[in-house]
Design a protein around this motif. Sequence first.
Motif, PDB file in Angstrom:
ATOM      1  N   ALA A   1       0.650  -1.126   0.267  1.00  0.00           N
ATOM      2  CA  ALA A   1       0.015   0.256   0.091  1.00  0.00           C
ATOM      3  C   ALA A   1       0.502   0.968  -0.506  1.00  0.00           C
ATOM      4  N   LEU A   2       2.087   1.107   0.569  1.00  0.00           N
ATOM      5  CA  LEU A   2       2.476   2.139   1.104  1.00  0.00           C
ATOM      6  C   LEU A   2       3.251   2.938  -0.328  1.00  0.00           C
ATOM      7  N   ILE A   3       3.596   1.675  -1.108  1.00  0.00           N
ATOM      8  CA  ILE A   3       4.541   1.660  -2.513  1.00  0.00           C
ATOM      9  C   ILE A   3       3.747   2.309  -3.404  1.00  0.00           C
ATOM     10  N   SER A   4       2.262   1.854  -3.642  1.00  0.00           N
ATOM     11  CA  SER A   4       0.910   2.339  -4.099  1.00  0.00           C
ATOM     12  C   SER A   4       1.613   3.711  -4.256  1.00  0.00           C
ATOM     13  N   ALA A   5       1.436   4.317  -3.015  1.00  0.00           N
ATOM     14  CA  ALA A   5       0.588   5.718  -2.404  1.00  0.00           C
ATOM     15  C   ALA A   5       2.304   6.552  -3.015  1.00  0.00           C
TER      16      ALA A   5
ATOM     17  N   ALA B   1       2.076   5.772   8.597  1.00  0.00           N
ATOM     18  CA  ALA B   1       3.307   4.648   8.542  1.00  0.00           C
ATOM     19  C   ALA B   1       4.357   5.301   9.819  1.00  0.00           C
ATOM     20  N   PRO B   2       3.566   5.053  11.454  1.00  0.00           N
ATOM     21  CA  PRO B   2       4.167   5.476  11.873  1.00  0.00           C
ATOM     22  C   PRO B   2       5.742   4.711  12.002  1.00  0.00           C
ATOM     23  N   ARG B   3       5.919   3.798  11.568  1.00  0.00           N
ATOM     24  CA  ARG B   3       7.559   2.767  11.059  1.00  0.00           C
ATOM     25  C   ARG B   3       8.231   3.613  10.201  1.00  0.00           C
ATOM     26  N   ARG B   4       9.443   4.530   9.935  1.00  0.00           N
ATOM     27  CA  ARG B   4       9.934   5.858   8.944  1.00  0.00           C
ATOM     28  C   ARG B   4      10.729   4.936   8.239  1.00  0.00           C
TER      29      ARG B   4
ATOM     30  N   ALA C   1       9.729   2.144   0.968  1.00  0.00           N
ATOM     31  CA  ALA C   1       8.680   2.762  -0.145  1.00  0.00           C
ATOM     32  C   ALA C   1       8.807   3.683  -0.911  1.00  0.00           C
ATOM     33  N   LYS C   2       9.621   4.446  -0.711  1.00  0.00           N
ATOM     34  CA  LYS C   2       9.946   6.003  -2.006  1.00  0.00           C
ATOM     35  C   LYS C   2      11.505   5.269  -2.733  1.00  0.00           C
ATOM     36  N   LEU C   3      11.807   4.091  -1.681  1.00  0.00           N
ATOM     37  CA  LEU C   3      12.896   3.781  -2.591  1.00  0.00           C
ATOM     38  C   LEU C   3      12.502   3.058  -2.922  1.00  0.00           C
ATOM     39  N   ALA C   4      11.485   1.801  -3.097  1.00  0.00           N
ATOM     40  CA  ALA C   4      11.088   1.297  -4.033  1.00  0.00           C
ATOM     41  C   ALA C   4      10.805   1.803  -5.936  1.00  0.00           C
TER      42      ALA C   4
END
Length: 264
Positions: free
Chosen positions: A3-7, A94-97, A103-106
């Motif tokens: 979900a984070l990568i999609s976001a 996403a509290p776990r930084r 996700a940004k890197l990917a």
Amino acid sequence: MTALISAEWLRLTTTRLWLWGLLCAIGTGALVGLLAFVGPENFEPPLPGLHTAEGTQAVLGLLGFTTFVPALLGTGAVAAEYRHRTVTTTALFAPRRWTSLAAKLAAYTAGGLAYGLTAATVAGAGLFGAAAVKGVALGLPASTVAELLGRVALTMAVYTLLGVAVGALLRNQVAALVVVGLYAYMVETVLLLIPGVNTLYPFLPGGATAALTGFTFLAEAVATQTGASATHLLPAPAGGAVLLGYALLAAVVAVAAPLRRDIP
């Protein structure tokens, strides 16, 4: 994580960043085609024509000077999160930084690969198109040209990863862009001019890139101007391994270092 990568991918594709990246990629590739049409024999100083391997590689060498552009895009995109204070909202979801940074890197590595493939495709079309219009057979086989362009595309993806890491470490957007730009287009060139220190060049990102892509124009030009012997670069596989090592190190540092920082 999915979900984070999609976001992140959605954020990348719904802002103007993708448009600027697309324009830069197309412009870079088109410039290669323009230089091919002008002909390296008309450069100053003149170079061998497109019918030679040296001439074809010299025209393609322009892409070697633009591999850092995706790094600037990645750096600006991530540092902008701190500039516009959207990092606080991200942290609430996403509290776990480390997960949001991973996700940004990917996402941005995929974006960098898309950038590189676009630039390489346009450059290849421009090169072959210019050769056809001029009625010249390229000095390199089509398979070799495609391989070189593919290496450039992969290199641009790696540099996007490096740019994201720098943006995560240097949270000031302007400072991050200046650091990446100065290093890419000044620092390594200056190091090449210093006797003894230039022996480190093959192991720096620029030297590793030159080895991987085969675009050695900068090192050869510096050697010609200074009268020194040309710096011996690493073999292409070794250059790729060094560049990948920088990318992996940057990714680890980018994820680990900001974990103890307070969100501004």
